[in-house]
Design an enzyme around this catalytic site. Structure first.
Site: not given
Length: 391
Positions: A284, A288, A297
């Protein structure tokens, strides 16, 4: 040939370079997995594969250009939707950036009579099924619950509840088998959804009833902020073995490999051999959703390593090296891409606001006293607002 990069295995720094900030440490248990099914390297070179190569042996240069066009236009639509959300035109958007090959490859493997159960990120599969891109945006703008007829394209409405569509797909596939139809069903979900009980139940039902369904897991490495190793201690595709059906791991950034592996799995389903789990190992590239901040993160070096495996770039390299496309083709596609962006932007801004009272319709088939009471309360609330002259 594995798509795992040594750059992605470097020790992680603290967030933003700040000392003392803890970050998720990547587990390397999956780095030693069996090799992926790959037919096209990141450098754009074809790879021979005796098992899956025949499924794409007859792909013509025109079809290769078509796959490239699909990925480019899907990415352009996705970028426009992201920009529209940032401009306040959409409430939310779930980007597919980096996952174009997994979606276009699997989407083009489907027959018209096959049925698709997507999540909320399968914009490329929707494109392959003939769903107008502007119809995908109504839900994210808040003007409808999905702007297309699922039976018109055999493409179900987007599913927000994580993992539930795998049960829907399994039940539908069981019905297809009972009807004796020569078609298959495919269910899309992510690596995070693989931890849901719904997915485990769908695996059980599909296996014991030999349902003609393909479970297509796009392992994009991150379930929001949770890495894949927090979802499983073994490669995801190996989970299928415990349920009694085959699983395969494919290079999710290789459109030809995704096309071939999905074709194989669908043929198994149609011929009565039951379900298959396909794990498309991809990444990805963006957040998100537009409400997420991936810099909190994960690090830029990880993304950079995967940018080198970009699905669109590798197919372009192959097209150019094989003389299957010239600069005129790419220039014409760029013009088409910009036109699609303008069309999507204009269509979103022209969408009418929904009737405020529509939320009370179709809650119960025959109406309900409580809903009538809530409708009346809402009407009174709306009436309490008055226009003030000059304001």
């Amino acid at each position: 040939m594995t798509v795992e990069s040594t750059a992605a295995r470097k020790p992680r720094r603290s967030a933003g370079g700040k000392a003392g900030t803890k970050r998720t440490t990547r587990n390397t248990a999956q780095d030693t997995d069996p090799e992926l099914v790959q037919l096209l390297t990141p450098e754009g070179e074809r790879v021979k594969n005796a098992e899956y190569g025949p499924y794409v042996a007859d792909v013509t240069p025109e079809e290769l250009r078509g796959l490239y066009r699909d990925m480019v236009l899907t990415r352009r639509f996705d970028a426009e939707a992201t920009a529209l959300q940032r401009q306040g035109e959409l409430g939310l958007w779930a980007s597919l950036l980096g996952q174009e090959a997994a979606q276009i490859g699997s989407g083009r493997a489907l027959r018209d009579d096959d049925y698709v159960f997507p999540t909320y990120r399968e914009h490329g599969v929707a494109w392959c099924r003939g769903v107008d891109p502007t119809n995908l945006l109504g839900m994210f703008r808040g003007v409808n619950h999905g702007g297309w007829d699922p039976n018109g394209n055999n493409f179900h409405l987007y599913t927000i509840v994580i993992g539930s569509q795998t049960l829907h797909a399994t039940g539908y596939a069981m019905g297809v088998a009972k009807d004796g139809a020569d078609s298959a069903v495919i269910a899309y979900f992510g690596d995070g959804a693989s931890s849901q009980g719904d997915v485990a139940e769908s695996f059980t039902f599909s296996a014991v009833y030999n349902a003609p369904v393909v479970f297509f897991c796009q392992n994009n490495q991150w379930a929001i902020s949770e890495p894949t190793e927090r979802q499983t201690r073994v490669p995801l595709y190996q989970r299928a073995r415990g349920y009694g059906f085959p699983g395969v791991r494919v290079d999710g950034n290789d459109v030809l490999a995704c096309l071939a592996v999905t074709k194989c799995a669908l043929e198994r389903a149609r011929s009565g051999e039951g379900p298959t789990l396909v794990e498309a190992y991809t990444y990805r590239m963006g957040a998100h959703t537009t409400s997420d901040d991936p810099t909190r993160y994960r690090h830029d070096d990880e993304r950079a390593a995967w940018e080198a495996k970009d699905p669109i770039l590798r197919l372009r390299r192959y097209l150019e090296a094989s003389n299957h496309a010239d600069e005129g083709f790419f220039a014409e596609l760029e013009t088409e891409s910009e036109a699609l962006g303008r069309r999507v932007r204009e269509a979103v801004r022209a969408m009418p606001d929904p009737d405020h009272f529509a939320i009370f319709e179709n809650v119960y088939a025959d109406g309900h006293a409580l809903v009538d009471e809530e409708r009346a309360q809402f009407a009174a609330y709306q009436a309490s607002f008055t226009d003030v002259e000059g304001v």
